[in-house]
Design an enzyme around this catalytic site. Sequence first.
Site, PDB file in Angstrom:
ATOM      1  CG  HIS A  69      -2.280  -9.059  -2.668  1.00  0.00           C
ATOM      2  ND1 HIS A  69      -1.188  -8.288  -2.452  1.00  0.00           N
ATOM      3  CD2 HIS A  69      -2.842  -9.275  -1.495  1.00  0.00           C
ATOM      4  CE1 HIS A  69      -1.106  -8.049  -1.179  1.00  0.00           C
ATOM      5  NE2 HIS A  69      -2.089  -8.632  -0.569  1.00  0.00           N
TER       6      HIS A  69
ATOM      7  CB  VAL B 119      -0.970  -0.016   1.218  1.00  0.00           C
ATOM      8  CG1 VAL B 119      -0.210   0.011   2.523  1.00  0.00           C
ATOM      9  CG2 VAL B 119      -1.954   1.120   1.151  1.00  0.00           C
TER      10      VAL B 119
ATOM     11  CE  LYS C  71       5.690   6.245  -3.532  1.00  0.00           C
ATOM     12  NZ  LYS C  71       5.065   6.533  -2.245  1.00  0.00           N
TER      13      LYS C  71
ATOM     14  CG  ASP D 266       9.799  11.527  -7.904  1.00  0.00           C
ATOM     15  OD1 ASP D 266       9.183  12.392  -7.291  1.00  0.00           O
ATOM     16  OD2 ASP D 266       9.427  10.321  -7.919  1.00  0.00           O
TER      17      ASP D 266
ATOM     18  CE  LYS E 222      -1.155  -1.547  -4.653  1.00  0.00           C
ATOM     19  NZ  LYS E 222      -0.504  -1.023  -3.452  1.00  0.00           N
TER      20      LYS E 222
ATOM     21  CB  THR F  57      -7.141   3.513 -24.240  1.00  0.00           C
ATOM     22  OG1 THR F  57      -7.886   4.591 -23.689  1.00  0.00           O
ATOM     23  CG2 THR F  57      -6.331   3.984 -25.426  1.00  0.00           C
TER      24      THR F  57
HETATM   25  P1  GDP Z   1      -0.934   2.646  -3.957  1.00  0.00           P
HETATM   26  O1  GDP Z   1      -1.542   2.534  -2.603  1.00  0.00           O
HETATM   27  O2  GDP Z   1       0.181   1.675  -4.145  1.00  0.00           O
HETATM   28  O3  GDP Z   1      -1.912   2.626  -5.085  1.00  0.00           O
HETATM   29  O4  GDP Z   1      -0.182   4.070  -3.963  1.00  0.00           O
HETATM   30  P2  GDP Z   1      -0.633   5.427  -4.645  1.00  0.00           P
HETATM   31  O5  GDP Z   1      -0.493   5.366  -6.116  1.00  0.00           O
HETATM   32  O6  GDP Z   1      -1.944   5.842  -4.098  1.00  0.00           O
HETATM   33  O7  GDP Z   1       0.525   6.388  -4.121  1.00  0.00           O
HETATM   34  C1  GDP Z   1       0.717   6.693  -2.757  1.00  0.00           C
HETATM   35  C2  GDP Z   1       1.334   8.049  -2.603  1.00  0.00           C
HETATM   36  O8  GDP Z   1       2.618   8.082  -3.182  1.00  0.00           O
HETATM   37  C3  GDP Z   1       0.528   9.152  -3.294  1.00  0.00           C
HETATM   38  O9  GDP Z   1       0.585  10.309  -2.488  1.00  0.00           O
HETATM   39  C4  GDP Z   1       1.280   9.366  -4.591  1.00  0.00           C
HETATM   40  O10 GDP Z   1       1.136  10.680  -5.067  1.00  0.00           O
HETATM   41  C5  GDP Z   1       2.707   9.104  -4.172  1.00  0.00           C
HETATM   42  N1  GDP Z   1       3.509   8.611  -5.289  1.00  0.00           N
HETATM   43  C6  GDP Z   1       3.256   7.539  -6.073  1.00  0.00           C
HETATM   44  N2  GDP Z   1       4.230   7.364  -6.974  1.00  0.00           N
HETATM   45  C7  GDP Z   1       5.138   8.348  -6.752  1.00  0.00           C
HETATM   46  C8  GDP Z   1       6.374   8.702  -7.365  1.00  0.00           C
HETATM   47  O11 GDP Z   1       6.873   8.068  -8.304  1.00  0.00           O
HETATM   48  N3  GDP Z   1       7.020   9.775  -6.848  1.00  0.00           N
HETATM   49  C9  GDP Z   1       6.541  10.490  -5.798  1.00  0.00           C
HETATM   50  N4  GDP Z   1       7.242  11.532  -5.354  1.00  0.00           N
HETATM   51  N5  GDP Z   1       5.375  10.188  -5.203  1.00  0.00           N
HETATM   52  C10 GDP Z   1       4.677   9.136  -5.677  1.00  0.00           C
END
Ligand code: GDP
Length: 606
Positions: free
Chosen positions: A89, A22, A140, A142, A26, A47
């Site tokens: 999952h 989490v 992430k 970045d 994703k 798409t």
């Molecule tokens: P999930 O729970 O795996 O679906 O995660 P989310 O996609 O909701 O992302 C969780 C948090 O991480 C959110 O605040 C996103 O904006 C941030 N986030 C996701 N990917 C990146 C990334 O590549 N870089 C940065 N800086 N933040 C990210």
Amino acid sequence: MSSVKSGKSWIRQPIVVVLGHVDHGKTTLLDKIRGTAVAKKEPGEITQHVGASIVPASVLRKVAEPLKKYFPKLKIEIPGLLFVDTPGHELFSNLRRRGGSVADIAILVVDIMEGFQPQTWESIQILKERKVPFIVAANKIDRIPGWKPNHDQPFLETIRKQDPRIVSRLEELIYRLISQLYEAGFMAERFDRVKDFRTTVAIVPVSAKTGEGVPELLALLTGLVQRFMKKRLVTSEEPAKGVVLEVKEEPGLGTTIDVIIYDGVIRRGDTIVVGGKDKPIVTKVRALLMPRPLQDMRAHEGKFVSVEQVVAATGVKISAPDLDNALAGSPIFVVPSEDKIEEYIKIVKEEIESVRIKTDNIGVVVKADTLGTLEAVVEALKRENIPVRLADVGPVSKNDVLEASVSKNHRPEYGVIIAFNVKILPEAEEYAARENVKIFRHNVIYKLIEDYIGWVKQLREQEKIKELESLIRPGKIRILPGYIFRRSNPAIVGVEVIGGVIKPGYPLMRKDGMRLGTIMQIRDRDNVLKEARAGQSVAISIRGRILVGRHVDEGDILYTDIPKQHVHLWLTKYKNELSDDEKMVLKEIIEIKKKQDPFYGLVFGS
Ligand code: GDP
């Protein structure tokens, strides 16, 4: 939708799922990929599917263009990639197919700053079990301090523009992932250093936020499936096979099923067989529904357009009568001809029975919202060697409590209900409270299992304490000269505890092994004590056939009279629970008792 001519076969889009812990990104990654697909598609290309999105071949070509100098051989042969929209999952579990998964390949998203987390390990476990190959998106990048973002660029471009310090920090973080993957049983390497993709998991550094590395991620998925999975992707104009992702109520349509079709063709009017709560459902497709393209969206027309047919691979909503009891995670088949209906009913039934469990064994009761999650929970329990008595889809009912209480009578730790993402019916709740049957609930599988295992540990600890409390401990006392307060009925004497401990209820014996009676009370002047330990002098009353002056006298040594089974437990299970002076006293007691019973204090196999 391309229409299919008789006898035609084609390579379908591989079905891709996104898994991971989490908050590791994703959803953001899927959004980024979908955004790329929409922005770069050719006019008229669709798409969006139901429950899935397609990145068409035209988009893959554009995305791969800047990678030409790194991968000169990459040619796009697949019609695109089909991404299942909901990550994680729980939904992945529903993509079940006997002995495997409908998913062809997975992206395991790991936050590069955090490394592996519980759901990362769990995802790998599930991917392994379902035999789905995967690549790792080290997300992430970045967020590495000092990183200079270059939006949507390939990783191999953006990395060249970073400070050497940042590059080496990235290498460290990737190395951590490599060793965590090794721990999980996989060889892994940064994607551009992988020599053999059949034996090594590729790690692609990406940022779902800036889009960096996403081109390589898509190119790699494409390259891998083209190289290793082409056979699996060949489909033809056969009656469709699919899997039910979700069962959904739609305004004006009633209960519909969202389906991923992975093989063949399905047409309006086709007879289908799909798993139901009680028995397989046989029905006729009333409508095949696809999302209405955004530009056509008019308020009165609804979200969907009806189509005549769809071909694999696709995500489609099926509207048909009698779907109320359909099971998510169940297979769906188009029946080729009416005389084959029974055959297909049998296949579906067997498939569903292979997941459900109904036994007379002592074990836990499992309830889950879908067939897929049920299977995943049962598998997770099996990994922990936890037996299952009953496993089924649906809310927790009174009967489930009844089944759990049967287990509880034999093994308290198994007398529970493990409920994944389901309701508890009110009468079941009441009955469980009355029968003291514990219900564990969670909508994250590993948390559910963790909660239960934690509770079992606690229970075992409590049982151990209770059993320990019930054991008679070694104790040695001396009757103090001049402290005979009463000679019998009960006898009351002053004693000094020489070793070990005495408590009310403990039977006493003489040095020659003769039983004297049981300690009634221990007092220190006006205080009633729960126990007395080595060094303490106290008064005790002794119930039983004892006459001071005849059976015992001043200065005599007495011991606690420990039953044979208790001694056995002290010497085996609770070896470490005795203090040194208790151990010494126990030795003396064994010497005394051995004269009457040669097996006393004998532990076999030690
Ligand atoms: P999930 O729970 O795996 O679906 O995660 P989310 O996609 O909701 O992302 C969780 C948090 O991480 C959110 O605040 C996103 O904006 C941030 N986030 C996701 N990917 C990146 C990334 O590549 N870089 C940065 N800086 N933040 C990210």
